[in-house]
Every structure is written in structure tokens, then in C-alpha cells.
Design a protein around this motif. Structure first.
Motif, PDB file in Angstrom:
ATOM      1  N   ARG B  57       0.836  -1.212   0.000  1.00 58.20           N
ATOM      2  CA  ARG B  57       0.000   0.000   0.000  1.00 58.20           C
ATOM      3  C   ARG B  57       0.873   1.265   0.000  1.00 58.20           C
ATOM      4  N   ILE B  58       1.969   1.227   0.755  1.00 59.78           N
ATOM      5  CA  ILE B  58       2.806   2.435   0.879  1.00 59.78           C
ATOM      6  C   ILE B  58       3.829   2.553  -0.260  1.00 59.78           C
ATOM      7  N   ASN B  59       4.410   1.445  -0.637  1.00 57.36           N
ATOM      8  CA  ASN B  59       5.507   1.508  -1.616  1.00 57.36           C
ATOM      9  C   ASN B  59       5.177   0.933  -2.989  1.00 57.36           C
ATOM     10  N   GLY B  60       3.978   0.395  -3.123  1.00 60.21           N
ATOM     11  CA  GLY B  60       3.611  -0.213  -4.398  1.00 60.21           C
ATOM     12  C   GLY B  60       4.086  -1.652  -4.465  1.00 60.21           C
ATOM     13  N   LYS B  61       3.752  -2.290  -5.587  1.00 61.88           N
ATOM     14  CA  LYS B  61       4.140  -3.695  -5.745  1.00 61.88           C
ATOM     15  C   LYS B  61       5.627  -3.789  -6.062  1.00 61.88           C
ATOM     16  N   PRO B  62       6.296  -4.789  -5.513  1.00 65.96           N
ATOM     17  CA  PRO B  62       7.728  -4.932  -5.814  1.00 65.96           C
ATOM     18  C   PRO B  62       7.934  -5.376  -7.253  1.00 65.96           C
ATOM     19  N   ARG B  63       9.125  -5.112  -7.774  1.00 64.79           N
ATOM     20  CA  ARG B  63       9.443  -5.542  -9.137  1.00 64.79           C
ATOM     21  C   ARG B  63       9.555  -7.067  -9.205  1.00 64.79           C
ATOM     22  N   THR B  64      10.222  -7.647  -8.201  1.00 62.62           N
ATOM     23  CA  THR B  64      10.330  -9.105  -8.130  1.00 62.62           C
ATOM     24  C   THR B  64      10.176  -9.551  -6.681  1.00 62.62           C
ATOM     25  N   THR B  65       9.840 -10.809  -6.515  1.00 59.64           N
ATOM     26  CA  THR B  65       9.762 -11.382  -5.163  1.00 59.64           C
ATOM     27  C   THR B  65      10.501 -12.714  -5.147  1.00 59.64           C
ATOM     28  N   GLU B  66      10.841 -13.143  -3.961  1.00 59.10           N
ATOM     29  CA  GLU B  66      11.558 -14.412  -3.813  1.00 59.10           C
ATOM     30  C   GLU B  66      11.156 -15.012  -2.469  1.00 59.10           C
ATOM     31  N   VAL B  67      11.016 -16.316  -2.441  1.00 61.37           N
ATOM     32  CA  VAL B  67      10.676 -16.983  -1.171  1.00 61.37           C
ATOM     33  C   VAL B  67      11.823 -17.918  -0.810  1.00 61.37           C
ATOM     34  N   LYS B  68      12.317 -17.759   0.436  1.00 54.91           N
ATOM     35  CA  LYS B  68      13.371 -18.660   0.920  1.00 54.91           C
ATOM     36  C   LYS B  68      12.935 -19.157   2.290  1.00 54.91           C
ATOM     37  N   GLU B  69      12.617 -20.417   2.360  1.00 55.60           N
ATOM     38  CA  GLU B  69      12.099 -21.034   3.604  1.00 55.60           C
ATOM     39  C   GLU B  69      10.920 -20.215   4.151  1.00 55.60           C
ATOM     40  N   THR B  70      11.073 -19.643   5.352  1.00 56.78           N
ATOM     41  CA  THR B  70       9.928 -18.918   5.931  1.00 56.78           C
ATOM     42  C   THR B  70       9.928 -17.441   5.559  1.00 56.78           C
ATOM     43  N   LYS B  71      10.924 -17.011   4.789  1.00 56.28           N
ATOM     44  CA  LYS B  71      11.044 -15.579   4.480  1.00 56.28           C
ATOM     45  C   LYS B  71      10.603 -15.275   3.040  1.00 56.28           C
ATOM     46  N   THR B  72      10.005 -14.106   2.898  1.00 57.22           N
ATOM     47  CA  THR B  72       9.644 -13.618   1.568  1.00 57.22           C
ATOM     48  C   THR B  72      10.388 -12.310   1.331  1.00 57.22           C
ATOM     49  N   TYR B  73      11.006 -12.185   0.168  1.00 55.49           N
ATOM     50  CA  TYR B  73      11.801 -10.996  -0.169  1.00 55.49           C
ATOM     51  C   TYR B  73      11.082 -10.198  -1.248  1.00 55.49           C
TER      52      TYR B  73
END
Lengths: 267, 183
Positions: B57-73
């Protein structure tokens, strides 16, 4: 070497005297111009009653403009400042501070190795932006034949067996390591080095790992950062564009990297 | 007649001076570079509280995302292709945010040091230092003149910080070993 240093000092003094002479001549010319303008204004004022106030007003503006120009030093002020900030060979300790652990090289010899680079005022300002950098000369490591170097911390170059190498190789090593010092002490400049873009634009210049191909560990990386090493290597290649195979024509082989270094380090 | 003459002189002089000053001001205004484009502002989200939806909501959608175990980048583009702004979530809640600073007007090192007080010094993976304000949940990467990156995290003890960011960003309090020798 001492003679060279004395010559450089003498050249500096002659340059300063010449600059002062030129400045004095500019002021005299300005004064003559003001007198001529004032005569012109007087003549104009005498011709017509309507034009008199306009002529006097113009004269006042001209007068104040000349005062402002004289007080601010005029358009030559910036270049004069730049001249004053250029490093003087007589003050090497403002550029670097050496520790000599048994390897016979004097400060003047080391200055001469980097003389081409120090002659560029922007390079000198960047490499000394947080004070002079430190240089440690150590004997060769183990049974290694030749010279080696590294940057310890953020502001210290350590050489091993520096005097064992040719002048050309000394220059390359010193330039490359000084490139690291520039990057370490000038985060904005380092940040603006567009490594990914340059890799794409000058594709033939970079190894598959992203190192400029003249860097010794370009094909293995040896645990180093390709951006750090390419930044430092580009600084060295700019002043040694024909001496580091396979990049023996740096300007034409890697025009975008060359231009970045020219516009940001040696501008 | 004399007074009228003087008034005309003063009016014309004033107008010419005003014109000169205005020209100078306009010239200076044209020299000012255009305002920097600010891609993200992670200071408006709160590590430990903000969710993925809040960040979007504040920064907009990210360009890319990545999931590593329990973390989302979440990775956001910046003005330099070598740098990505990053927000990391653990189970949907912001764990930390890393923002690149390219302009001195965005963050001033002296102001940060003055406002946040005591800091711990860490070495990063790159050539720069990290000043860490554990109680404030803020760390800055710096060349000791400028702020190059800001890290926002949940305020915590040194042990927890060293463990998390040693692993995530390679931060360490130990003096780094010299680089490999160059022959």
C-alpha cells in the motif's frame, strides 16, 4: 629525485607568479574599461536632458557591476581556486603517509610512481578525501618472486616486495590499489559506478564473473567482489590503457567504462 | 525639476537593479537539478508490525519477489541497476527493510549520529562501515561522510542482531581479513 622535486617547486612558483601577473593585468584592463565607460556616459548625459537621467542610471549600474566583479574576483576566481587546490610535490604528506618495513623505496619514488594520477586534481581530491592514505612497504612474502599488494581496512595499501617489480608493474599495482581507496572513501562515487550496465555495454571487456579481464583473478574471482575489483582496475587501465593484456586498447575496447572513469575519476 | 530628475534616476536604477537580480535568480534556479525520483520510503512501515499488504500500500508492488524457507523478499527497482531496495517478511510480517540512499538530501549522517546517539560499528560485505543503533532499530551503511544505505529492523539486543544480519547481510564486528593479494 631531489633535483626533480626542486624543479617541480620552481615550476610551481613560476606558475603562481605568472597567474598573479595575469590577474593584475585583468584588473588594469577592467579599470581602463570603467574609465572609458564613464567618459561615454558623461558625453551621453551632456547631449540631451531626457537622456541624462538614463545615462546616469546606466553609469551607476556599471559602477556597481565593476565593484561586484572586483570584489568577487570575476570569472577567473573558480579556476584560481582549482589551481590552489592542486597538490604540490613539496607536500607529499598531504597525499600519503608511508611506513617502510625494510623495503627500500622513498616517498619521492612512490610519488613518482603515481605522478600521472596525482597531476589530476580530481583524482587527488578523491584519493585524499578523508585525509592522506597510508602506504606500508613490506619485504616479499615467503618465497614469492615479484611484488604483491592489498588494501587493509579502508585506507591502507600494503605492498610486499614493491621494489622487486618493474616501474610499469609498480605503477599498475599502485593505481589499482589507489582505486580501491577512492571507492572506499567516496561512497557516492563508488555507488554511481554502473557495473551491471557497463558489463552489458562493454561485454568483451568483462569476464563471465564480471571482472575486467585484465584483473589477475578475473576468471576465478578468488573471493573478491567483481564490482570492487572492476572499479579499481578501471582506474588503473585509464592511465595504462595499452599495457594490461588482454585489454591493450582500453579506450576503444571498453569505451563506456573508459568514459565513466574519465567523467568521474579523472575529470 | 531637480527632484523630478533624481526620482527618474532612482526609478530607472532600481528597475535595472531589480532586472539584474531577477535574471541572476532565474539563472540559479535553472541550475538546480530536478528533484530526485524517490522509489520507496521504508521509514513509513514498521518492522515487526507491518504486513505485506501494508508495504504494498505504501511503496507499491515490488518488481520481483523471492521466497526462501519462511522468508519472503520484496525487491524494488532503484535508479541504479546494481542496487535493489529490499523488504523481507517472515510469516507475512516485515522482518527488516533495506533502502539505498543515493542523495545526501535524503539522509544526513551528522543528523543521524546526533539524533540516535551511541552506535555499534559493524563491517559489511562491501568496503563500507555500518553504524548500528540497536535500540532505535536503525542501521546505516556509510563511508563516514555519507549515508549509503538504511536498514530498518525490530529493535533488539546485539546478539540477535549479529546472528540475523551476519547471515542475511554479512555484517560482522570482526575486522575483515585483507583482500586477496594481487601480484
Amino acid at each position: 629525485m631531489d633535483e626533480d622535486r626542486k624543479k617541480d617547486n620552481a615550476v610551481d612558483r613560476v606558475n603562481r607568479a605568472y597567474n598573479a601577473y595575469q590577474n593584475a593585468r585583468s584588473l588594469i584592463r577592467l579599470g581602463r574599461g570603467a574609465v572609458s565607460a564613464a567618459r561615454g556616459v558623461g558625453a551621453l548625459a551632456a547631449t540631451s536632458e531626457i537622456w541624462a537621467p538614463i545615462a546616469i542610471a546606466l553609469g551607476l549600474i556599471l559602477f556597481f557591476t565593476i565593484i561586484i566583479v572586483v570584489l568577487t574576483g570575476g570569472p577567473g576566481a573558480a579556476s584560481e581556486l582549482e589551481t590552489q587546490q592542486s597538490p604540490q610535490t613539496s607536500d607529499l604528506s598531504s597525499l600519503f603517509v608511508t611506513t617502510n618495513n625494510g623495503s627500500a623505496i622513498s616517498d619521492v619514488d612512490f610519488y613518482n610512481v603515481l605522478k600521472d594520477a596525482f597531476s589530476n586534481s580530481n583524482y587527488s581530491a578523491l584519493v585524499t578525501s578523508q585525509g592522506p592514505f597510508k602506504v606500508i612497504f613490506n619485504p616479499p612474502l615467503g618465497d614469492f618472486v615479484g611484488c604483491q599488494a592489498t588494501v587493509d581496512g579502508r585506507n591502507t595499501i600494503t605492498f610486499y616486495g614493491f621494489s622487486n617489480c618493474s616501474l610499469s608493474h609498480q605503477k599498475y599495482l599502485a593505481l589499482h590499489e589507489s582505486g580501491h581507496i577512492i571507492g572506499n572513501k567516496n561512497g557516492r562515487t563508488y555507488q554511481s559506478f554502473p557495473h551491471s550496465d557497463l558489463r552489458a555495454q562493454d561485454a568483451g571487456c568483462y569476464s563471465r564473473l564480471g571482472f575486467l579481464r585484465s584483473y589477475f583473478h578475473a576468471e576465478t574471482g578468488a573471493g573478491t567482489s567483481s564490482k570492487d575489483e572492476s572499479f579499481a582496475e578501471a582506474v588503473a587501465l585509464f592511465l595504462m590503457p595499452k599495457e594490461r593484456p588482454p585489454l591493450t586498447d582500453f579506450q576503444n575496447q571498453c569505451p563506456n567504462t573508459y568514459n565513466w572513469v574519465r567523467n568521474n575519476i579523472f575529470k | 525639476m531637480k527632484a523630478r530628475f533624481l526620482i527618474i534616476v532612482i526609478v530607472i536604477s532600481s528597475l535595472l537593479l531589480l532586472f539584474s537580480v531577477m535574471s541572476l535568480i532565474l539563472e540559479k534556479a535553472q541550475e538546480v537539478p530536478p528533484a530526485a525520483i524517490k522509489e520507496t520510503d521504508f521509514s513509513k512501515t514498521v518492522p515487526g508490525k507491518s504486513t505485506t499488504a501494508d508495504v504494498i500500500r505504501i511503496n507499491g508492488k515490488p518488481r520481483t519477489t523471492e521466497v526462501k524457507e519462511t522468508k519472503t523478499y520484496f525487491y524494488y527497482e532503484t535508479r541504479h541497476s546494481d542496487f535493489k531496495d529490499t523488504v523481507v517478511f517472515e510469516r507475512g510480517v516485515e522482518l527488516y527493510a533495506l533502502e539505498n540512499i543515493f542523495d545526501s538530501s535524503e539522509a544526513n549522517l551528522n543528523n543521524v549520529l546526533k539524533s540516535y546517539g551511541e552506535h555499534e560499528t559493524y563491517y559489511g560485505a562491501g568496503p563500507f562501515l555500518w553504524f548500528v543503533f540497536l535500540e532505535k532499530g536503525v542501521a546505516v551503511e556509510t563511508d563516514e561522510k555519507e549515508i549509503l544505505k538504511i536498514l530498518y529492523f525490530v529493535p533488539q539486543e546485539e546478539e540477535g542482531f549479529s546472528g540475523l544480519f551476519g547471515e542475511e547481510l554479512g555484517l560482522t564486528k570482526e575486522t575483515p581479513t585483507p583482500e586477496v593479494l594481487r601480484p
